[in-house]
Structures are given as structure tokens and as C-alpha cells.
Design an enzyme around this catalytic site. Structure first.
Site, PDB file in Angstrom:
ATOM      1  CE  LYS A  28     -85.718  -4.698  52.178  1.00 47.33           C
ATOM      2  NZ  LYS A  28     -86.020  -4.114  53.513  1.00 47.33           N
ATOM      3  NE  ARG A  98     -87.603  -7.992  54.543  1.00 43.92           N
ATOM      4  CZ  ARG A  98     -86.887  -8.725  53.684  1.00 43.92           C
ATOM      5  NH1 ARG A  98     -87.475  -9.680  52.969  1.00 43.92           N
ATOM      6  NH2 ARG A  98     -85.607  -8.487  53.524  1.00 43.92           N
ATOM      7  N   GLY A 107     -80.697   1.061  56.156  1.00 41.49           N
ATOM      8  CA  GLY A 107     -80.807   1.425  57.572  1.00 41.49           C
ATOM      9  C   GLY A 107     -81.694   2.617  57.868  1.00 41.49           C
ATOM     10  CG  MET A 109     -87.552   4.223  56.178  1.00 39.56           C
ATOM     11  SD  MET A 109     -88.651   4.438  54.804  1.00 39.56           S
ATOM     12  CE  MET A 109     -87.928   3.358  53.630  1.00 39.56           C
ATOM     13  NE  ARG A 354     -78.843  -4.500  49.286  1.00 37.02           N
ATOM     14  CZ  ARG A 354     -79.109  -4.008  50.480  1.00 37.02           C
ATOM     15  NH1 ARG A 354     -80.078  -3.136  50.624  1.00 37.02           N
ATOM     16  NH2 ARG A 354     -78.439  -4.377  51.533  1.00 37.02           N
ATOM     17  CG  HIS A 470     -54.424  29.241  42.769  1.00 35.46           C
ATOM     18  ND1 HIS A 470     -53.394  28.670  43.475  1.00 35.46           N
ATOM     19  CD2 HIS A 470     -53.930  29.559  41.555  1.00 35.46           C
ATOM     20  CE1 HIS A 470     -52.304  28.665  42.714  1.00 35.46           C
ATOM     21  NE2 HIS A 470     -52.607  29.199  41.541  1.00 35.46           N
ATOM     22  NE  ARG A 576     -55.188  26.369  34.157  1.00 38.43           N
ATOM     23  CZ  ARG A 576     -55.353  25.070  34.384  1.00 38.43           C
ATOM     24  NH1 ARG A 576     -54.316  24.253  34.375  1.00 38.43           N
ATOM     25  NH2 ARG A 576     -56.562  24.598  34.648  1.00 38.43           N
ATOM     26  NE  ARG A 632     -55.155  30.614  30.029  1.00 35.58           N
ATOM     27  CZ  ARG A 632     -55.754  30.334  31.194  1.00 35.58           C
ATOM     28  NH1 ARG A 632     -57.076  30.213  31.259  1.00 35.58           N
ATOM     29  NH2 ARG A 632     -55.048  30.165  32.270  1.00 35.58           N
ATOM     30  CD  GLU A 760     -61.826  32.824  29.560  1.00 34.61           C
ATOM     31  OE1 GLU A 760     -61.726  32.167  30.611  1.00 34.61           O
ATOM     32  OE2 GLU A 760     -60.843  33.242  28.925  1.00 34.61           O
ATOM     33  CB  SER A 779     -61.156  26.203  24.189  1.00 32.91           C
ATOM     34  OG  SER A 779     -61.083  25.393  25.335  1.00 32.91           O
ATOM     35  N   GLY A 781     -64.240  27.966  28.291  1.00 30.59           N
ATOM     36  CA  GLY A 781     -63.591  28.088  29.602  1.00 30.59           C
ATOM     37  C   GLY A 781     -64.703  28.203  30.627  1.00 30.59           C
ATOM     38  CB  THR A 782     -67.168  25.702  31.743  1.00 29.59           C
ATOM     39  OG1 THR A 782     -66.209  24.681  31.993  1.00 29.59           O
ATOM     40  CG2 THR A 782     -67.780  25.512  30.380  1.00 29.59           C
ATOM     41  CG  ASN A 783     -62.935  26.534  35.762  1.00 27.84           C
ATOM     42  OD1 ASN A 783     -63.768  25.629  35.750  1.00 27.84           O
ATOM     43  ND2 ASN A 783     -61.654  26.329  35.922  1.00 27.84           N
ATOM     44  CG  ASP A 784     -62.716  33.015  34.026  1.00 29.63           C
ATOM     45  OD1 ASP A 784     -62.969  33.516  35.140  1.00 29.63           O
ATOM     46  OD2 ASP A 784     -61.570  32.950  33.557  1.00 29.63           O
ATOM     47  CB  CYS A 846     -60.082  23.958  28.452  1.00 31.59           C
ATOM     48  SG  CYS A 846     -60.366  25.724  28.424  1.00 31.59           S
ATOM     49  CE1 TYR A 866     -60.299  20.549  23.732  1.00 34.74           C
ATOM     50  CE2 TYR A 866     -60.743  20.849  21.377  1.00 34.74           C
ATOM     51  CZ  TYR A 866     -60.292  21.352  22.586  1.00 34.74           C
ATOM     52  OH  TYR A 866     -59.851  22.635  22.671  1.00 34.74           O
TER      53      TYR A 866
HETATM   54  P1  ADP Z   1     -83.067  -3.977  55.756  1.00 34.55           P
HETATM   55  O1  ADP Z   1     -83.598  -3.328  54.541  1.00 34.55           O
HETATM   56  O2  ADP Z   1     -82.657  -3.037  56.822  1.00 34.55           O
HETATM   57  O3  ADP Z   1     -82.044  -5.027  55.408  1.00 34.55           O
HETATM   58  P2  ADP Z   1     -84.933  -6.122  55.923  1.00 34.55           P
HETATM   59  O4  ADP Z   1     -86.368  -5.876  55.688  1.00 34.55           O
HETATM   60  O5  ADP Z   1     -84.187  -6.698  54.788  1.00 34.55           O
HETATM   61  O6  ADP Z   1     -84.271  -4.770  56.412  1.00 34.55           O
HETATM   62  O7  ADP Z   1     -84.862  -7.066  57.179  1.00 34.55           O
HETATM   63  C1  ADP Z   1     -83.980  -7.028  58.261  1.00 34.55           C
HETATM   64  C2  ADP Z   1     -83.463  -8.422  58.573  1.00 34.55           C
HETATM   65  O8  ADP Z   1     -84.531  -9.330  58.827  1.00 34.55           O
HETATM   66  C3  ADP Z   1     -82.692  -9.031  57.431  1.00 34.55           C
HETATM   67  O9  ADP Z   1     -81.591  -9.721  57.930  1.00 34.55           O
HETATM   68  C4  ADP Z   1     -83.654  -9.962  56.790  1.00 34.55           C
HETATM   69  O10 ADP Z   1     -83.019 -11.007  56.127  1.00 34.55           O
HETATM   70  C5  ADP Z   1     -84.467 -10.454  57.992  1.00 34.55           C
HETATM   71  N1  ADP Z   1     -85.819 -10.828  57.573  1.00 34.55           N
HETATM   72  C6  ADP Z   1     -86.725 -10.052  56.969  1.00 34.55           C
HETATM   73  N2  ADP Z   1     -87.842 -10.727  56.680  1.00 34.55           N
HETATM   74  C7  ADP Z   1     -87.654 -11.979  57.158  1.00 34.55           C
HETATM   75  C8  ADP Z   1     -88.463 -13.172  57.149  1.00 34.55           C
HETATM   76  N3  ADP Z   1     -89.665 -13.185  56.597  1.00 34.55           N
HETATM   77  N4  ADP Z   1     -87.937 -14.265  57.713  1.00 34.55           N
HETATM   78  C9  ADP Z   1     -86.702 -14.236  58.265  1.00 34.55           C
HETATM   79  N5  ADP Z   1     -85.904 -13.182  58.302  1.00 34.55           N
HETATM   80  C10 ADP Z   1     -86.364 -12.046  57.740  1.00 34.55           C
HETATM   81 MG    MG Z   2     -60.453  31.946  32.189  1.00 34.88          MG
HETATM   82 MG    MG Z   3     -82.244  -6.280  54.034  1.00 34.00          MG
END
Ligand code: ADP
Ligand code: MG
Ligand code: MG
Length: 890
Positions: A28, A98, A107, A109, A354, A470, A576, A632, A760, A779, A781-784, A846, A866
Site C-alpha cells: 500500500k 492504515r 481484511g 489487519m 494494486r 487411484h 498405461r 508402458r 521410479e 521417463s 515416474g515421479t509418483n512411484d 510422466c 518433455y
Molecule cells: P484495507 O487494506 O482493508 O482496504 P485501507 O487502509 O485501504 O484498508 O482503508 C480502509 C478504507 O478506508 C478504504 O475504503 C480506504 O479507501 C479508506 N481510507 C483509508 N485512508 C483514507 C483517507 N486518508 N481518507 C479517506 N478514506 C480513507
Molecule cells: Mg509406477
Molecule cells: Mg484498501
């Protein structure tokens, strides 16, 4: 000595960091810096580095020297930039705190918004903004978030208060609350905090700031984050960064909004603005589902049949700017982006970017179109698609919109989804299929006898057996969806029921399995048929021009061979032959052969099997049209072909004309304590050379016939399984050569062929130099080979491999992804020693690993010629082989 730099600032068109500094600044932070550098509108802020996180944990949760001063200076700089001051009554600067690790951990942290508000600054904010309601709304949000993230007073406390308040006032929506309402709510919030903590909500803004920073660093090692890291192989040592950033407000009335967007459609790949926004809202309101968000573009609104206006219609200027930002982001990152933005009183602010997650279909379209747009080249496009994800396109998938009632979960053994009637017996599956029923074959585990039933079923479910059991291997080979090792299932063959979690499903009732997730569902869940789009073909062509290794397939039936050709297989790496023995028209002869007392008794039924085998091979050679075909010779222990239950024994006694008592005696003789390590592979050929002689003859004659039919020169590759010693191969090769000479004389035709072996067993790998004197190809035969190197029975591994994974003893199931250190070392040794004896000896793989992308990288490293895999994995292998070759170039 210069002081360590712990804090990196960004904003106002410049930044101290860059996108390349992800390790130090987290994803971020690095991208906030990058967006600032390329002149996008980013609220100013700073990033506290991941090194601080590491130092914090190494030093008993103490911050390194100098951090406090650097944070204060950076905070002042933000204040200057926006013309406000942190904690100042009249004109308070508010910030968000953040988290942001190197790898995205969605989600995991927490984030705190509107930090810097207290009973005094909230009044300043109200005055400055001229909007009292907005100020108090922000304050109550802050109290809620801060309590939840920092003070451990859980969310529900506040939800409860708010719900109660709304009921009292007869409000439906949060937006109906006035400034005075929020003041009342805040008073109740604060009273609750007092009650819960025995002290008031902190009014000191510096205390608030460090509380939030502590909480983010502290959250790096909470249980949720620990689990997530383990599941995604993220080392604890990486640490997280903390971003502190000036707030912008999407909740400043109707010209303000907050939203999330992708620069292209992540489901289809289409180049169109994709996402949602919410007017007069903040941060996570969009995803929290409090109100229904609105579309961004007018087109999307119309397509979705939404009534509320789109951003394009409601905020045309901010929308135009957003579209412009998308263009800049894509031109800069040359990749589809997933962004968060906020509009404050008509002005657009970017808060995050991202690379966007996408479906396989979208990945292909985006990669191919970006080449067309000149953003990336073919090589880059090849690396942009994850080979394993192509699986999604090669099998029917469950309609994501459909409801599902999950019964249990097993291993995702073979991808694809299927619905059908439950049946517990393979013969019955075959009969029902003939009558036009879709059936799911449910077995405790499967054996080669079930082949026909598996082929007749639309899906396979077992309660025992791992990813290379199997059932799993055969299902993948056939492209049948399969869930294996669903240990919670109780299967009762007698009653013909399966029971799980108190639910009983009877024979004939419908279930649905998803072999991509391992889920087993009650009833029918609608599926979507696979479609191979033009982009798919284009990317495959590009991949083919960049790969070195050939891709062959493991196939024995004409259907599989044709499917594999359609997917681009360049030959057969493993046929086989035992699967050919099970078909109805020959199993009786096979059994007579096994039950015979002497060689003469065996030769008679073998002569009946010969023409059918010859025809099998002829068909495969014809389908492969001159491409190499490796066959085989018979591999499994003979008792696998014999009946087991009393009923079956009676039936076979009748078919073969052998007294049931004799049959039982023979069954006893053939029973083995440890069949995997018993009388199988080339050991059968040593004891009963006439079996291999018959097979060799069928191969040579089939090749001659196919040669005539296709006009192609067919050069069969005959592969002897489970060789440990050169002497075994010498013994058998001599007999194969003799058969070739005979057939050649009889037909008056030259026969060209190669005799090679599977590697194998560890001994074979170590003795590869000597074995290569006789073997013309290897060849792996990496399972065996995995089974014998680890000494782990692959049919029993499922029960404990999961423990190894969970306890972090191994990173991956070695039957799924080749163990480079141990098994890989044996492969390397064998390759080296084989080549030293026979220059340019042809080397292939194989085992199941031949279709596993990370194992394919290894094969490229070792320089195999191959890889061979199930028909449905051929496109995956083609792409992975290209990526591996490109990775080696750089
Ligand atoms: P997550 O990684 O869970 O998305 P974020 O740090 O991106 O958490 O932030 C959670 C929410 O808060 C996001 O919708 C983000 O756009 C909003 N947010 C974060 N920083 C600011 C800021 N400085 N002003 C307005 N909204 C913010
Ligand atoms: Mg075999
Ligand atoms: Mg975010």
C-alpha cells in the site's frame, strides 16, 4: 552516524519512496508513493517502514530510537501541505492509520479513519466545514473504529446503541440522523466505553495516534494474521508497514462519495470501467453493505438495471477524472489495477492501487489485449497468466450465482463440477449411464476395476485416498471431476447410503461435487460449460513459440488421446496398458491368463488378447499421426484384475469355467502383504515373459498397420516399468528385440523402435549410468519415485500429509508438487548419469508432477526434453513450460 530512516513521506506530486520499495514500505505504502510520483491526486501522508515492525518485535515491543521525532516531523509536513494542524482546535488535521504488508492480506489487519477527533476538534471540524452533521458523523465513526481496533471494545456494542437509537427515533437509514442525533449517539457511545474499560475515550490526539500505530504493528501477530500467513506462505519476518495519511471525506454531503474500482472488468477482462460507489459515505461503507452502492459508468448502470444514477451521470467531472487516472495507472503499471478512491466536494482523491485479482478468462483477455494496445509484449503476456488458473476454463464450473447446500468437504482431486444420481457400484454406474442417467460414483476408494464405472460417471467421490490416489489420478486423466478423501462421509455399500453430519443420501438421490474446491453439495447446482475463447488460443500460440520442452500426454483411450491432441499434446508420454485390460470384451481372457497353471495355459488366452491390444495401439498411433508414443508394459500386480467379493467370484468361475474353489486358492496365492512393493512392474515380465512378448508384438504390429494407414513413420517407444537393475532391463529388452525380429520377418518390413525404462525407484536413479547402457530413454515416474523415496504409500498418505502441512513440516504435498530437495536430487543424478553414458538420451517425466506448474519449472531447470500430463492439463503444461523457459532466460 546518520540516523536510520524509519519514515517515508508522500503527497503533493512527489514521494520519498517508489513502487519498487514494497519490501520496505509494504504494498500500500509503495503504491501510494508511486501514485504521488506520477502526479495523481493522493492525500499527503507517510509510511512507517516494515523494518520498524521487525525492530519492534525484536526489541520487546519497543520502537527504535528516532522514530518518534521522525513521525512528528512527517506529521507536521502533512499539516503544512494541507494547511491544518494535528490536534488544533480551530483547524484540526485528521488522519487515517492504515496497515500495509508486503503481500496483500485483505481484511487481515485494521484501519482507523478520522483520527485526531475529540470533543474539541470536532467543533472545529464542524465550523470549518460548515457542516455539523458531517463532523459528528465522522466523530462517531472514529470512536467506533478506534474502540474496535485499538481498545478492544467490540463493534456490536456500538451497533446495538445505534440500532436502538434508530428504533427510538423511527429512522430507517443512518443518513436520516441529524447532527444532534449523532451528538446523542456519541454520548451513549462514550458512556459505553467508560463502562467497558473503566476509563474514558482518549481525548489526547497524540495518544490516539500512537495507540493506532501500536495496534497495527500488534495486529501483525494476531491469530487471524498468523493463520492467513501460514495459508499463503508469507513469512512472519516480513512485517507490516503503517501508513498515516491526511483524511479526505466522502461523507461531506451529496457532492462527496467513496468507491472501489477496477481499470478493467475482473470477471470478463473487458476494457471497461468496473466498480461501485456510494454518495455521502466513507471508507468501507461501500463493501459493508449498509446501503446498496451505485454503478460507476452509465453503461454498467443500464446493464445492471439500477435505478439510482451512475457516477458518470451524478458526478461527471469527478468521473472523467477517474477515467483519466485509470489511463495513467495502466500506462504506468502496464497492468490492470484495483483502486480505492474518494470524492470530497467534487474533487477526486486516490487512496490505493494494486494489481487486480481476476478470473482466468479475464487474465487471458487482458494479457492478449494489452499486447494489442502496445502496453506489454508477448513474453510479458505469457508470464501474466497463472497456468494453474487455466483449469477454470477447461472444465464445467458451478454457477457462482446459484444457491448451494454443502454437505461436506474433501480434497479437490480433479477439477470441474458435476451433478448426478448417487451410485455406489461401478457396474451399476455403467448400466445407468447406458440408460441415459448422469451418475456420481461414490466409493470408499476406487481400484482399476472401477475404470469403467468412473468413465460412465459424470463425477467421482471417495471417502478415502489422497491427491494421487487411484481415484484422483484416473479422474484427472479422464477429465472427470473428483472429490477424494472426504473423510467425514460414512458410506454403507449394503444399505446404499452415504451419511454425513446427520444427513443421509440414498442411492438415486442427486448430489453435486466441485472437484475444484472439494465441496460436496446436496441436490443439483447449475453448472456453466467451458468455452475456449480466441484469447486462449492466442496465448497458447505465443507460449508455444517460447517454450523449449515438449508437452505430451498420459493417455490410453482414443477419447483421451483425441482430447489431448485438441489441447495441443505433442505425443503420448505414458500409455498405461493395464487400463486396456479391464474392458468387458477382454477381462475374461485376462483372468484366464492369470489363473492358468503354466505357460501353455497362459499363451492361449494371451493369443485372444493380442488382436484387441494390437487394435488399441493402432488407434492410438493413428490419432497421434507420427508423433512419439511411449507405451508402458503391464505394471500393476495381477490380483488387481481378479474378483474380490463372493458374488464376483461366482460370476468369474462361471465365465472362465474354473471351479470357484480353485479360483479362491489362486486368489490366496496371489494376495500380497504389500502390493505396491510386490510382484509388479518388470517383475511380472521376468516371471511371465510371454505377457510382455504379447504386448511387444501388439505394439509392433499396431505400429506397422498405423504406418500404412497414416503414411507416417511410426516409431514406438516401449517402456519397461519399475526397473531397479540393468539386469532386469537386459533380460526383457532381449525378448522385445527377438519379438521385433520375428514380426519384421513375418511382415517383411523394417521395424524401428526404442526400448527405455521408467526411473521410479531410488536404485534406478542411482544406477542410471549403467541402466542407460541398455535404456534408450528414461521417463521419470515421479509418483512411484516420490513414494519410494519418502517411503510413504501414496494411497495412505492423505490421512497424515495434512498434518504435516498444518504443522508446517512441509510446504507442499510432495505428491502434488515435486520435492526438489530429495526426489528432485534423484532426478538430477539420474539425468546426469544417464547422459554421461548415452549422449542426448531422451528424458521425460510422466508422473502427476508433469502437469504441475512449479514441478514443470524444475523439469526445465534439469533440462528434461518433455513433460507428460493428463489431457486436461496439457494447456497448463504448455504455458508453464513457456514461463519456465522465459524465467531461465532472464
Ligand atoms: P484495507 O487494506 O482493508 O482496504 P485501507 O487502509 O485501504 O484498508 O482503508 C480502509 C478504507 O478506508 C478504504 O475504503 C480506504 O479507501 C479508506 N481510507 C483509508 N485512508 C483514507 C483517507 N486518508 N481518507 C479517506 N478514506 C480513507
Ligand atoms: Mg509406477
Ligand atoms: Mg484498501
Amino acid at each position: 552516524m546518520a540516523e536510520n530512516k524509519w519514515v517515508y513521506s508522500f503527497g503533493d506530486g512527489k514521494a520519498e519512496g517508489t513502487a519498487e520499495m514494497k519490501n520496505l514500505l509494504g504494498g500500500k505504502g509503495a503504491n501510494l508513493a508511486e501514485m504521488s510520483n506520477i502526479g495523481l491526486p493522493v492525500p499527503p501522508g507517510f509510511t512507517i517502514t516494515t523494518e520498524v515492525c521487525t525492530a519492534f518485535y525484536e526489541n520487546d515491543r519497543q520502537y527504535p530510537d528516532g522514530l518518534t521525532a521522525q513521525v512528528e516531523a512527517a506529521l507536521d509536513a502533512i499539516g503544512k501541505s494541507v494547511g491544518m494542524n494535528f490536534g488544533e482546535k480551530e483547524n484540526p488535521l485528521l488522519v487515517s492509520v492504515r496497515s500495509g504488508a508486503r503481500a496483500s492480506m485483505p481484511g487481515m489487519m485494521d484501519t482507523v479513519l478520522n483520527l485526531g477527533l475529540n470533543d474539541e476538534t470536532v467543533e472545529g471540524l464542524a465550523k470549518r466545514s460548515g457542516d455539523e452533521r458531517f463532523a459528528y458523523d465522522s466523530y462517531r465513526r472514529f470512536i467506533q473504529m478506534y474502540c474496535d481496533v485499538v481498545l478492544g471494545v467490540e463493534h456490536y456494542n456500538f451497533e446495538e446503541i445505534l440500532e436502538y437509537y434508530k428504533e427510538e427515533q423511527e429512522y430507517d437509514l443512518d443518513t436520516e440522523l441529524t447532527a444532534d442525533d449523532w451528538k446523542d449517539v456519541i454520548a451513549r457511545y462514550k458512556a459505553r466505553v467508560d463502562e467497558e474499560l473503566g476509563k474514558p475515550f482518549p481525548q489526547d490526539v497524540t495518544e490516539q495516534l500512537w495507540g493506532a500505530i501500536d495496534a497495527v504493528f500488534g495486529s501483525w501477530r494476531n491469530r487471524r494474521a498468523d493463520t492467513y500467513r501460514r495459508l499463503h506462505n508469507i513469512p512472519e519476518s516480513w512485517g507490516t508497514a503503517v501508513n498515516v495519511q491526511a483524511m479526505v471525506f466522502g461523507n461531506m454531503g451529496d457532492s462527496s462519495a467513496t468507491g472501489v474500482a477496477f481499470t478493467r472488468n475482473p470477471a470478463t477482462g473487458e476494457k471497461a470501467v468496473y466498480g461501485e460507489f456510494l454518495v455521502n459515505a466513507q471508507g468501507e461503507d461501500v463493501v459493508a453493505g449498509i446501503r446498496t452502492p451505485q454503478s460507476l459508468s452509465k453503461a454498467a448502470r443500464i446493464a445492471g438495471g439500477d435505478k439510482k444514477p451512475s457516477m458518470e451521470e451524478e458526478m461527471p467531472d469527478a468521473y472523467a477524472e477517474l477515467v483519466d487516472v485509470f489511463g495513467k495507472l495502466e500506462a504506468h503499471y502496464r497492468e490492470m489495477q484495483d483502486v480505492e478512491f474518494t470524492v470530497q466536494e467534487g474533487k477526486l482523491w486516490m487512496l490505493q492501487t494494486r494489481s487486480g485479482k481476476r478470473t482466468a478468462k479475464a487474465a487471458l483477455k487482458i494479457a492478449v489485449e494489452m499486447v494489442g494496445e502496445g502496453l506489454i509484449d508477448e513474453r510479458m503476456a505469457i508470464t501474466r497468466v497463472e497456468p494453474g488458473a487455466l483449469d477454470q476454463l477447461l472444465h464445467p464450473t458451478l454457477d457462482p450465482e446459484a444457491d448451494r447446500e454443502i454437505l461436506t468437504k474433501g480434497l479437490p482431486a480433479s477439477p470441474g463440477a458435476a451433478s448426478g444420481e448417487v451410485v455406489f457400484n461401478s457396474d451399476e454406474a455403467a448400466k445407468l449411464k447406458q440408460d441415459g442417467h448422469d451418475v456420481i460414483l461414490v466409493r470408499v476408494e476406487t481400484s482399476p476395476e472401477d475404470i469403467n464405472g468412473m468413465h460412465s460417471a459424470v463425477g467421482i467421490l471417495t471417502s478415502r485416498g489422497g491427491m494421487t490416489s487411484h481415484a484422483a489420478v484416473v479422474a484427472r486423466g479422464m477429465g472427470r471431476p473428483c472429490v477424494s478423501g472426504a473423510g467425514a462421509l460414512r458410506i454403507d455399500y449394503q444399505a446404499e447410503t452415504l451419511t454425513v453430519a446427520g444427513e443421509t443420501v440414498k442411492k438415486g438421490e442427486i448430489i453435486t461435487i466441485d472437484g475444484g474446491t472439494g465441496e460436496v453439495m446436496k441436490g443439483r447446482v447449475p453448472t456453466l460449460q467451458p468455452e475456449l475463447s480466441g484469447d486462449f488460443a492466442t496465448l497458447m500460440e505465443w507460449a508455444d513459440t517460447h517454450r523449449r520442452m515438449k508437452v505430451r500426454t498420459n493417455a490410453e483411450t482414443p477419447t483421451d488421446a483425441k482430447t489431448a491432441r485438441k489441447f495441443g499434446a505433442e505425443g503420448i508420454g505414458l500409455c498405461r496398458t493395464e487400463h486396456m485390460f479391464f474392458e468387458a470384451n477382454r477381462i475374461t481372457h485376462v483372468r484366464q491368463m492369470i489363473l492358468a497353471k503354466d505357460e501353455a495355459g497362459r499363451r492361449e488366452p494371451l493369443s485372444k488378447i493380442l488382436p484387441v491390444q494390437r487394435d488399441d495401439f493402432r488407434q492410438l498411433f493413428e490419432i497421434m499421426h507420427g508423433l512419439p508414443v511411449t507405451i508402458r508394459l503391464l505394471d500393476p500386480p495381477l490380483h488387481e484384475f481378479l474378483p474380490k467379493t463372493d458374488e464376483e467370484i461366482a460370476e468369474v468361475a462361471e465365465d472362465t469355467g474354473m471351479p470357484a474353489a480353485d479360483l479362491r486358492r489362486r486368489l490366496m496365492e496371489l494376495a500380497e502383504a504389500n502390493p505396491m512393493l510386490g510382484h509388479r512392474g518388470c517383475r511380472l515380465g521376468i516371471t511371465f515373459p510371454e505377457i510382455y512378448e504379447m504386448q511387444a508384438r501388439a505394439i509392433f504390429e499396431g505400429a506397422l498397420e498405423a504406418g500404412k494407414a497414416t503414411g507416417e513413420h511410426v516409431i514406438p517407444e516401449i517402456m519397461v516399468p519399475l526397473v531397479a537393475m540393468k539386469a532386469e532391463l537386459d533380460f526383457l529388452k532381449a525378448r522385445i528385440v527377438a519379438v521385433a525380429e520375428e514380426v519384421s520377418k513375418e511382415h517383411g518390413a523394417e521395424i524401428e523402435y526404442h526400448v527405455g525404462t521408467m526411473i521410479e525407484l531410488p536404485r534406478a536413479a542411482l544406477m542410471a549410468g549403467e541402466i542407460a547402457e541398455t535404456a534408450e530413454f528414461f521417463s521419470f515416474g515421479t509418483n512411484d519415485l516420490t513414494q519410494t523415496t519418502f517411503g510413504i504409500s501414496r494411497d495412505d498418505a492423505a490421512t497424515f500429509i495434512n498434518d504435516y502441512l498444518q504443522k508446517n513440516l512441509i510446504a507442499q504435498d510432495p505428491f502434488v508438487s515435486l520435492d526438489r530437495d530429495g526426489v528432485g536430487e534423484l532426478v538430477k543424478i539420474a539425468a546426469e548419469r544417464g547422459r554421461a553414458t548415452r549422449d542426448g538420451i531422451k528424458l521425460g517425466i510422466c508422473g502427476e508432477h508433469g502437469g504441475d506448474p512449479s514441478s514443470i519449472y524444475f523439469c526445465e531447470d534439469v533440462g528434461l526434453d518433455y513433460v507428460s500430463c493428463s489431457p486436461y492439463r496439457v494447456p497448463i503444461a504448455r504455458l508453464a513450460a513457456a514461463q519456465a523457459a522465459l524465467a531461465k532466460e532472464t
